[in-house]
Design a protein around this motif. Sequence first.
Motif, short mmCIF file in Angstrom:
data_model
loop_
_atom_site.label_atom_id
_atom_site.label_comp_id
_atom_site.label_asym_id
_atom_site.label_seq_id
_atom_site.Cartn_x
_atom_site.Cartn_y
_atom_site.Cartn_z
N ASP A 55 0.83 -1.20 0.00
CA ASP A 55 0.00 0.00 0.00
C ASP A 55 0.86 1.25 0.00
O ASP A 55 1.75 1.41 0.84
N LYS A 56 0.60 2.15 -0.96
CA LYS A 56 1.41 3.36 -1.09
C LYS A 56 0.69 4.50 -0.39
O LYS A 56 -0.50 4.71 -0.58
N ASN A 57 1.44 5.24 0.43
CA ASN A 57 0.87 6.38 1.14
C ASN A 57 0.36 7.42 0.13
O ASN A 57 1.04 7.72 -0.85
N LYS A 58 -0.84 7.95 0.39
CA LYS A 58 -1.41 8.92 -0.58
C LYS A 58 -0.66 10.26 -0.56
O LYS A 58 -0.76 11.05 -1.49
N HIS A 59 0.06 10.54 0.53
CA HIS A 59 0.89 11.75 0.57
C HIS A 59 2.29 11.40 0.09
O HIS A 59 2.95 10.56 0.72
N GLU A 60 2.73 12.04 -0.97
CA GLU A 60 4.03 11.71 -1.54
C GLU A 60 5.16 11.82 -0.51
O GLU A 60 6.04 10.95 -0.42
N SER A 120 5.09 8.91 1.76
CA SER A 120 5.49 7.72 1.03
C SER A 120 7.02 7.65 0.97
O SER A 120 7.63 6.58 1.17
#
Lengths: 283, 199
Positions: free
Chosen positions: A214-219, A222
């Motif tokens: 799962d990739k964090n929605k905040h770059e 992430s």
Amino acid sequence: MMNLRDAIVELYKKAATSLPSDIEAALRYAYPKEEKKSNARVALSAILENIRIAKETQRPMCQDTGVPVFFIKVPVGISHLELKSAIIGATRIATEKIPLRANAVDILTDKNSGDNTGIGFPVLYFEETKGKKITIDLMLKGSGCENAGQLYKLPVEELKAERDLEGVRKCVLDTIYKAQGKGCPPYIIGVGIGASKDQVTKLAKEQLLRRIEDKNKHEVLSELEKRLLRDINQLGIGPLGLGGKTTAIGVKVGVNHRHPASYFVDVSVCCWADRRARLTWKM
Amino acid sequence: MNVKNIQRINLPLTKEDVLSLHAGDIVLINGLIVTGRDRVHNFLFNKKPSKKQIPFNLEGTILYHCGPIIRKTGKDFKLIAGGPTTSIRVEMYEHQIISEYGIRGVMGKGGMGEQTLNALKENGCVYLHTIGGAGVYLADRVKRIVDVWKLEEFGVTEAMWMFEVENFPAIVTMDAHGRSLHEGIEKKSYNEFKRLIGL
């Protein structure tokens, strides 16, 4: 809610006896990266063998079946009280049937309740949702790793940790350095940042529900997650703390707004036996 | 288990047996061991029962930090899962238990501190690190449950169980010569930690 209760018993069984596919895959991926004939490989091969046997024989993979922590999303109009009663009932049955280790101990008498229920036990977090289905995420959180977690109030001078994401990074590394092998690495790490102590500890634990990929929605978060994973694996603590390249297999960071005067960071550490499972239930 | 220099050891251990073991050795344990975690340690440390008051002979045995899952069917106990618990929690008690009761091994996970390391050296004892979280893998190396002490008072998790084990795997991580693998790993990780946070 009899049927739901039975489904929750099954949820307990699934969580206790089998690992989520992403966690098992990450452990398999780690094995060949460790040096041949190293203690790290000895540890990982026994861990992988243990995962296989537990699934095949339907026994809990670890004797510490932990504190059951439930995150429940409830559609509008469904009674939280009734859900709670279904979960308590399921907990008693699951403890007897699977079996789970009875872990609920009375603070005042030191007596074990024998069925994993008690004051605030299991841990239940309810949240209302606009959806039509009940979603129940269950985590069996072992206490070896729970004891390895830390709460920080930034700034922390001895770590030169200021009130920014770089300060957060230092806190996480401090937690893992201090944990060494005590909480059964390779670890999965949840981090919560925000305004109040109670809220960040829950937020950190909630991050552990996210799958490894799962990739964090905040770059920016992430990037922090990726950097932390690389940094932690430089520490050389390794599987079970016996030395090696794989000290962690995932880091997940969540944020809330904070008060101008407060900057709390909670680091929740999960052992390799990251037992979580999800049930979605249509009413 | 994918292994290197393994040796089988048979319990009870003598002081000579213990002195022949070195940090880094992998052992397969055979014979009778006893479990004990927080409550057993607290009890032995504070109440100091005499050896006669304990139904098991602890001389030469291994004290395993473990709170198992055990199912009772009729009169029989069945071990479901039995991996190690975190050893450092009993650091304040262990040195006295090693010297009072003549145990030759302490087994658990995560390693122990300086007090225990000194007691290992002074008394001829080793710390064995087994596989954290491997509850069923390790339970399958327990041939039978021999007996239990303090079941009523302490409950299943905290009681002292006697297990007969067969080829039960562990790594010697702290030996009777004053060497600890944990110390080395900690030191190395501390240097790396300092570098990473710019201290």
